[in-house]
Design a protein around this motif. Sequence first.
Motif, PDB file in Angstrom:
ATOM      1  N   VAL A 412       0.849  -1.197   0.000  1.00 33.17           N
ATOM      2  CA  VAL A 412       0.000   0.000   0.000  1.00 33.17           C
ATOM      3  C   VAL A 412       0.876   1.234   0.000  1.00 33.17           C
ATOM      4  O   VAL A 412       0.611   2.228  -0.725  1.00 33.17           O
ATOM      5  N   SER A 413       1.879   1.190   0.808  1.00 40.13           N
ATOM      6  CA  SER A 413       2.791   2.354   0.834  1.00 40.13           C
ATOM      7  C   SER A 413       3.440   2.538  -0.529  1.00 40.13           C
ATOM      8  O   SER A 413       3.599   3.695  -1.018  1.00 40.13           O
ATOM      9  N   GLU A 414       3.794   1.422  -1.169  1.00 36.78           N
ATOM     10  CA  GLU A 414       4.422   1.516  -2.512  1.00 36.78           C
ATOM     11  C   GLU A 414       3.440   2.058  -3.507  1.00 36.78           C
ATOM     12  O   GLU A 414       3.788   2.904  -4.377  1.00 36.78           O
ATOM     13  N   ILE A 415       2.177   1.614  -3.392  1.00 38.88           N
ATOM     14  CA  ILE A 415       1.146   2.130  -4.327  1.00 38.88           C
ATOM     15  C   ILE A 415       0.967   3.612  -4.105  1.00 38.88           C
ATOM     16  O   ILE A 415       0.871   4.423  -5.071  1.00 38.88           O
ATOM     17  N   ALA A 416       0.886   4.000  -2.837  1.00 39.51           N
ATOM     18  CA  ALA A 416       0.703   5.430  -2.533  1.00 39.51           C
ATOM     19  C   ALA A 416       1.887   6.239  -3.048  1.00 39.51           C
ATOM     20  O   ALA A 416       1.718   7.338  -3.609  1.00 39.51           O
ATOM     21  N   ARG A 417       3.087   5.736  -2.922  1.00 39.35           N
ATOM     22  CA  ARG A 417       4.273   6.465  -3.425  1.00 39.35           C
ATOM     23  C   ARG A 417       4.231   6.583  -4.934  1.00 39.35           C
ATOM     24  O   ARG A 417       4.515   7.668  -5.528  1.00 39.35           O
ATOM     25  N   ASP A 442      -0.149  -1.960 -10.369  1.00 36.74           N
ATOM     26  CA  ASP A 442      -0.994  -3.154 -10.523  1.00 36.74           C
ATOM     27  C   ASP A 442      -0.441  -4.343  -9.726  1.00 36.74           C
ATOM     28  O   ASP A 442      -1.196  -5.110  -9.104  1.00 36.74           O
ATOM     29  N   GLU A 443       0.865  -4.498  -9.724  1.00 36.35           N
ATOM     30  CA  GLU A 443       1.462  -5.638  -9.004  1.00 36.35           C
ATOM     31  C   GLU A 443       1.223  -5.513  -7.492  1.00 36.35           C
ATOM     32  O   GLU A 443       0.834  -6.477  -6.826  1.00 36.35           O
ATOM     33  N   ASN A 444       1.448  -4.299  -7.006  1.00 35.94           N
ATOM     34  CA  ASN A 444       1.216  -4.102  -5.560  1.00 35.94           C
ATOM     35  C   ASN A 444      -0.274  -4.223  -5.210  1.00 35.94           C
ATOM     36  O   ASN A 444      -0.650  -4.760  -4.152  1.00 35.94           O
ATOM     37  N   THR A 445      -1.121  -3.716  -6.160  1.00 35.00           N
ATOM     38  CA  THR A 445      -2.569  -3.854  -5.909  1.00 35.00           C
ATOM     39  C   THR A 445      -2.979  -5.321  -5.869  1.00 35.00           C
ATOM     40  O   THR A 445      -3.805  -5.750  -5.076  1.00 35.00           O
ATOM     41  N   PHE A 446      -2.378  -6.142  -6.737  1.00 34.83           N
ATOM     42  CA  PHE A 446      -2.685  -7.573  -6.748  1.00 34.83           C
ATOM     43  C   PHE A 446      -2.298  -8.236  -5.403  1.00 34.83           C
ATOM     44  O   PHE A 446      -3.031  -9.076  -4.864  1.00 34.83           O
ATOM     45  N   ILE A 447      -1.131  -7.823  -4.899  1.00 37.19           N
ATOM     46  CA  ILE A 447      -0.663  -8.390  -3.616  1.00 37.19           C
ATOM     47  C   ILE A 447      -1.640  -8.022  -2.503  1.00 37.19           C
ATOM     48  O   ILE A 447      -2.029  -8.848  -1.686  1.00 37.19           O
ATOM     49  N   VAL A 448      -2.046  -6.735  -2.466  1.00 34.60           N
ATOM     50  CA  VAL A 448      -2.977  -6.271  -1.433  1.00 34.60           C
ATOM     51  C   VAL A 448      -4.311  -6.991  -1.564  1.00 34.60           C
ATOM     52  O   VAL A 448      -4.936  -7.392  -0.576  1.00 34.60           O
ATOM     53  N   THR A 449      -4.736  -7.203  -2.865  1.00 30.48           N
ATOM     54  CA  THR A 449      -6.021  -7.903  -3.090  1.00 30.48           C
ATOM     55  C   THR A 449      -5.945  -9.338  -2.560  1.00 30.48           C
ATOM     56  O   THR A 449      -6.881  -9.844  -1.927  1.00 30.48           O
ATOM     57  N   GLN A 450      -4.858 -10.029  -2.786  1.00 30.91           N
ATOM     58  CA  GLN A 450      -4.707 -11.417  -2.279  1.00 30.91           C
ATOM     59  C   GLN A 450      -4.737 -11.453  -0.751  1.00 30.91           C
ATOM     60  O   GLN A 450      -5.375 -12.322  -0.152  1.00 30.91           O
ATOM     61  N   LEU A 451      -4.033 -10.509  -0.153  1.00 29.68           N
ATOM     62  CA  LEU A 451      -4.020 -10.465   1.322  1.00 29.68           C
ATOM     63  C   LEU A 451      -5.414 -10.173   1.866  1.00 29.68           C
ATOM     64  O   LEU A 451      -5.858 -10.769   2.869  1.00 29.68           O
ATOM     65  N   SER A 452      -6.154  -9.270   1.186  1.00 21.65           N
ATOM     66  CA  SER A 452      -7.515  -8.950   1.634  1.00 21.65           C
ATOM     67  C   SER A 452      -8.431 -10.154   1.506  1.00 21.65           C
ATOM     68  O   SER A 452      -9.292 -10.422   2.380  1.00 21.65           O
ATOM     69  N   ASP A 453      -8.276 -10.915   0.412  1.00 22.17           N
ATOM     70  CA  ASP A 453      -9.085 -12.136   0.253  1.00 22.17           C
ATOM     71  C   ASP A 453      -8.823 -13.138   1.399  1.00 22.17           C
ATOM     72  O   ASP A 453      -9.734 -13.793   1.903  1.00 22.17           O
ATOM     73  N   LYS A 454      -7.562 -13.266   1.736  1.00 17.92           N
ATOM     74  CA  LYS A 454      -7.221 -14.192   2.836  1.00 17.92           C
ATOM     75  C   LYS A 454      -7.843 -13.725   4.177  1.00 17.92           C
ATOM     76  O   LYS A 454      -8.344 -14.532   4.974  1.00 17.92           O
TER      77      LYS A 454
END
Length: 470
Positions: A412-417, A442-454
Amino acid sequence: MWVVLFVSILFAATFSLMAYYARQAVYDESLGKAEDMLNQFEIDTGRMLHEKEVVTRQTHWWIEQNLNDTVEIGKYIQQILANEPEVIGIAAAFVHGTYPDRGDNDYMIYYHRWKGKVVRSEQFAHASYLNQQWYEEPLRHDKSMWTEPREDYRTDDEPIITYAIPLHKDGKVVGTYGVDISIYWLSQTIQAMAPSPNIYGELVTNSGAFVIHPDTAMLRPRAVFKIMEQYPEEKYSYTAYKMLAGQSGHEVLDLDGSPELLVYRPFEDTKWTINVIGPEAELMGSYHSMVPLMLVVVLLSLIAIVAFCTIFIHRELHPLRTLEKSAKLVKKGHYDVPIKATNLQDEVGVLTNSFIAMQKSIKQHVDDIDANNLKLIEQNWQLTEVQKHKDEADKVKTAFLQNMTDQMSAPVSEIARLVEEIRQHHLEMSHEQIVQLANQVDENTFIVTQLSDKLLELSAKTQQEEEGQL
């Protein structure tokens, strides 16, 4: 105890009434025993005297038929003395003038024993017979009789009494025929028949002389009054005068330091008195021993009543005492104390069986409470275990969330940056740089999306587990 007291009083009153009449009956029986001894003594004395009377009458007939032959009379008297050892002397005394050859002089044919021999004497008691009782009274009254003992009437140094019979000739009284017996011998012979050495009989003339007495020193005239002089109390002299007056009765006299029972009555048809005297304790022993015996019987009976009532009440109250002990134990919480059921149908039996039913009911209730307590304890333990698991799960979940949050924080921090960098420099950037930065977003968003699903998946699973536990 009230029942025992009432029963004891009733028993004591009843027994005392019975004892009073029984004691009176025993008294009459004891007195009757003394009177029986007096009867026997009178029979023995009468028999002894009657034997001598018979001897006198039988020999008197011969003497009276042979008054004309004085020599034969003398021989016959000697023959009588030889055949009758218990006769101590025989005399035939005649009125003056009966034998003309004798004139107005005394004439008496008198043979008696003296130191083992039979001797003749011209006088009786060293005096003329004319004024002596044995001669004068039978002659005057023209009847047979026993004479009174007198100090000077002694033969062979023994006091005597004489049975005298008038002698008749041609229808006139011409003399007196007398047979002497020793009152020493008479007393000793009669006393030998006594049922006890402590009980003896007495024969007293109306002048107070003893004819029969165990003490030979008392065989003398007016001996009764000499004895009374030793006891000046009115009771003793009154008793003596009643005896001499020919009355019957009994009296307790304190002679020689011990109470003696005296029973007396007139002797046959004479003016003499016969009596029996002996220790009161011996003659009335059953009467006097009855008092302590009654006390012992009453005491033992009362003890028996108390013992019986005590045992009976103890037996009757035993279930109640057992029930009392059990109630105290139940009060302390010992509901499992065994109580034996009873078949009694009284109040104690009903109370005991009711208490047993109550105890069983309380025990069942307590057992149910204990079972519920155990169940609650087990449930509490299970809830505690569940709570422990939940707390552990919460800890794991919290740690997992923190870990996930930590993992999501970098993307998230990387996306915000990256978004900030694009926003600030998109004008300066080339299309390729912008596309490259968008790809990184997009890559960081995908990671955050996977973590949110979990996280969502973990949350749904936890909710299902909690619903299943409820």
